[in-house]
Design an enzyme around this catalytic site. Structure first.
Site, PDB file in Angstrom:
ATOM      1  CB  CYS A 277      -6.015   3.151  -1.883  1.00 55.32           C
ATOM      2  SG  CYS A 277      -4.546   3.817  -1.104  1.00 55.32           S
TER       3      CYS A 277
ATOM      4  CG  ASP B 128      -2.158   0.699  -3.336  1.00 55.30           C
ATOM      5  OD1 ASP B 128      -1.002   1.169  -3.314  1.00 55.30           O
ATOM      6  OD2 ASP B 128      -3.008   0.948  -2.459  1.00 55.30           O
TER       7      ASP B 128
ATOM      8  CG  HIS C 190     -11.778  -0.213  -1.248  1.00 52.26           C
ATOM      9  ND1 HIS C 190     -10.565  -0.766  -1.549  1.00 52.26           N
ATOM     10  CD2 HIS C 190     -11.555   0.627  -0.212  1.00 52.26           C
ATOM     11  CE1 HIS C 190      -9.644  -0.287  -0.742  1.00 52.26           C
ATOM     12  NE2 HIS C 190     -10.208   0.547   0.087  1.00 52.26           N
TER      13      HIS C 190
ATOM     14  CG  HIS D 213      -2.094   3.705   3.977  1.00 48.21           C
ATOM     15  ND1 HIS D 213      -2.549   4.524   4.993  1.00 48.21           N
ATOM     16  CD2 HIS D 213      -2.819   4.040   2.885  1.00 48.21           C
ATOM     17  CE1 HIS D 213      -3.508   5.302   4.523  1.00 48.21           C
ATOM     18  NE2 HIS D 213      -3.689   5.032   3.239  1.00 48.21           N
TER      19      HIS D 213
ATOM     20  CG  ASP E  84      -2.111   0.898   1.081  1.00 47.05           C
ATOM     21  OD1 ASP E  84      -2.064   1.811   0.238  1.00 47.05           O
ATOM     22  OD2 ASP E  84      -3.098   0.711   1.815  1.00 47.05           O
ATOM     23  CG  ASP E  85      -0.129   4.803   0.122  1.00 48.36           C
ATOM     24  OD1 ASP E  85      -0.980   4.332  -0.645  1.00 48.36           O
ATOM     25  OD2 ASP E  85      -0.376   5.727   0.913  1.00 48.36           O
TER      26      ASP E  85
ATOM     27  CE  LYS F  61      -2.771   7.759  -1.329  1.00 50.39           C
ATOM     28  NZ  LYS F  61      -2.763   7.262   0.059  1.00 50.39           N
TER      29      LYS F  61
END
Length: 580
Positions: free
Chosen positions: A83, A309, A103, A257, A43-44, A334
């Site tokens: 995301c 992601d 999601h 994240h 994530d990120d 992002k």
């Protein structure tokens, strides 16, 4: 005797035929069907945060091992720089604008009616957070959710309360001639105003920061100090439970994240502060999953995939500390529309004996490709009643084709098309046209530091006509925009991309936007609660140990020469309680 000879030759013939049938399977492992799938999604995480993509200061030996033993994609593209839409595309093989939203979350009137819980999307088992990880989940962090709005309503609450107290005091000392009924009404309004926003924002940690196993809430609020170990435990346990049949494990990391949940043994170990510590812990988790696969003898029939992601969050800072990722040579990050730093991510596949080791592929690929690839390998067929934008990657990964099937890739920011990529296969050029770009602030900066997050539309973006054009094969950093004066093919390329956009838009149909105001506001009657609402708090994780831990403990209990740790003493108490 004759029948015995016939029977003898028949057996030999059957054995010969059987061996001939088996020979291609042994000499050509690429036709093995129905492997196990282990999908690892960070994530990120920035593409520049990983060793095998050029980082020589953050230690990621396990991810690097995946690349050495498998195939590394250098132009692996997320379908969106955020995301939610990126994961929607990953799980459906479609541009997120086609699906509205896919999601986590449980915002549904009935459990089996359009619910966003993973069990309602084909998964048989779920463990983890149903909502987004935010800083509110850690008591030591400043609240993150609607931070500016909360500051405003808190200020308004103080002003109303001050006005109420002033009025009451003035009435008591005879300064104001107002009725006590007016003072009471003002006090009641002040209280109602406070309750109206504090009931949701004051308990964000209880409402949002929860852990679920299937449909059951097991931690409310979650205990962040042990979340990582529990998620890893569940992942390994899932592999052990399903090792005798094909399985799919989708491990969606909370790393990297914010608020960067990091176990104590990794704190202060990296050269890049808390963010580096967090990335290195995630790499360790990858190693633990790979070790579990090896331990169970599943390495040769398991396809392992690792990606992020989207790119790193450049604006995420705390003072001089950078809490977001690094996107290498690529511009942006992002939430920055079509800039490469927000959508180019790590992409690694490993399947020993089927995919070549150490191979590097520079062709454009997408996170949307994972869905059709997995469906094909599992022996299924992608749905025929909808457009599937992803492509089966196996021919490219195995080297039976030279080029990716993607000719055009469309880069959205929310519902707004920001950029388009055209892979001109005959020349090797990779053209990218930006129609909309976010306005970076302050001037000359490489991100939206004034906002903390780049917008997709409105005053915070610039529309380009003609669009900004780059050739990524020559300028991957998108630092030198081309023009009709500097690029002879400029008009031809823009015209070709324009036709592709028109064709693409003809395939789109309107879908409900599940991120509408009504869908995202908090609805108390839909709030997951492990108690009686609003008294929602519990910790069921310690009530029952997982099966492997229980078996291990029983073996140690029966063997007095094996030492038992303090944690296992606590576990033995639970075992005693269960057996009693």
């Amino acid at each position: 005797m004759i029948w015995q000879q016939i029977s003898h030759w028949t057996c030999l013939l059957k054995a010969l035929i059987f061996s001939l049938l088996l020979q291609p399977l042994m000499t050509q492992p690429s036709i093995i069907t129905q492997p196990n799938f282990v999908l690892l999604l960070a994530d990120d995480l920035g593409i520049g945060d990983v060793g095998c993509y050029g980082n020589d200061t953050v230690r990621t030996p396990n991810i690097d091992r995946l690349a050495r033993e498998g195939v590394k994609l250098t132009q692996h593209i997320a379908a969106a720089p955020l995301c939610t839409p990126s994961r929607a595309a990953f799980l459906t093989g479609r541009y997120p604008i086609r699906s509205g939203k896919w999601h986590l979350g449980v915002n549904c009137e009935h459990r089996n009616d359009h619910c966003h819980h993973p069990l309602n999307h084909g998964f048989d088992y779920f463990y983890g957070m149903p909502f987004t990880l935010i800083s509110d989940c850690q008591t030591t962090e400043e609240p993150e959710m609607d931070r500016a709005f909360r500051r405003k309503v808190w200020l308004y609450t103080q002003m109303i309360a001050l006005a109420t107290l002033t009025t009451a005091l003035g009435r008591l000392i005879g300064l104001f001639s107002v009725h006590w009924k007016t003072v009471t009404c003002l006090a009641l309004f002040s209280l109602l105003f406070f309750v109206s926003w504090f009931s949701s924002y004051g308990f964000v940690r209880y409402w949002n920061c929860i852990i679920m196993r299937n449909h059951e809430v097991t931690e409310q609020p979650m205990v962040t100090e042990r979340t990582t170990s529990f998620i890893l435990r569940e992942s390994i346990s899932f592999i052990e439970r399903n090792k005798h049949k094909p399985f799919l494990l989708f491990l969606s990391f909370l790393h990297s994240h914010t608020p960067l949940l990091t176990s104590e043994k990794f704190l202060g170990k990296s050269a890049h502060g808390l963010y580096g510590d967090n990335v290195e812990e995630m790499d360790w988790m990858v190693g633990q999953v790979l070790d579990a696969i090896d331990k169970e003898g599943l390495k040769k029939n398991t396809l392992v995939y690792f990606a992020s992601d989207h790119g790193g969050w450049l604006e995420r800072q705390e003072g001089k500390r950078q809490l977001g990722g690094w996107n290498g040579i690529y511009r942006g990050g992002k939430a920055m529309g079509g800039w490469e730093g927000g959508i180019r991510v790590p992409g690694i596949f490993r399947w020993p004996g089927v995919l070549p080791a150490g191979k590097v592929i520079d062709e454009p690929t997408s996170l949307m490709d994972i869905y059709p690839t997995v469906v094909h390998l599992a022996g299924g067929v992608v749905p025929q009643d909808r457009v599937i934008d992803g492509r089966d990657l196996m021919p490219l990964l195995q080297g039976t084709v030279e080029h990716s099937e993607h000719k055009f890739l469309f880069h959205y920011c929310g519902t707004h098309l920001h950029a388009v990529r055209w892979h001109q296969k005959d020349s090797g050029a990779i053209w990218k046209a930006h129609y909309v770009t976010p306005n970076f602030r302050p001037l000359g900066a490489g991100a939206c530091y004034d906002r903390g997050f780049c917008p997709c539309f409105g005053e915070g973006v610039t529309h380009h006509d003609p669009p900004l054009l780059y050739d990524l094969s020559r300028d991957p950093s998108e630092s030198q925009p081309l023009s009709a004066d500097t690029e002879p093919l400029f008009d031809t390329v823009i015209e070709q991309i324009g036709r592709a956009i028109e064709e693409h838009r003809r395939t789109l149909t309107a879908v409900p936007q599940q991120l509408s105001v009504y869908n995202i506001i908090w609805k108390p009657w839909l709030q997951p609660c492990c108690g009686t609402f609003p008294f929602c708090w519990c910790d069921k994780e310690d009530e029952y140990p997982d099966a492997p831990s229980l078996l291990t403990l029983l073996r140690k209990t029966l063997n007095p020469t094996v030492k038992i740790s303090r944690d296992e003493v606590n576990l033995s108490f639970h075992v005693y309680r269960i057996l009693a």
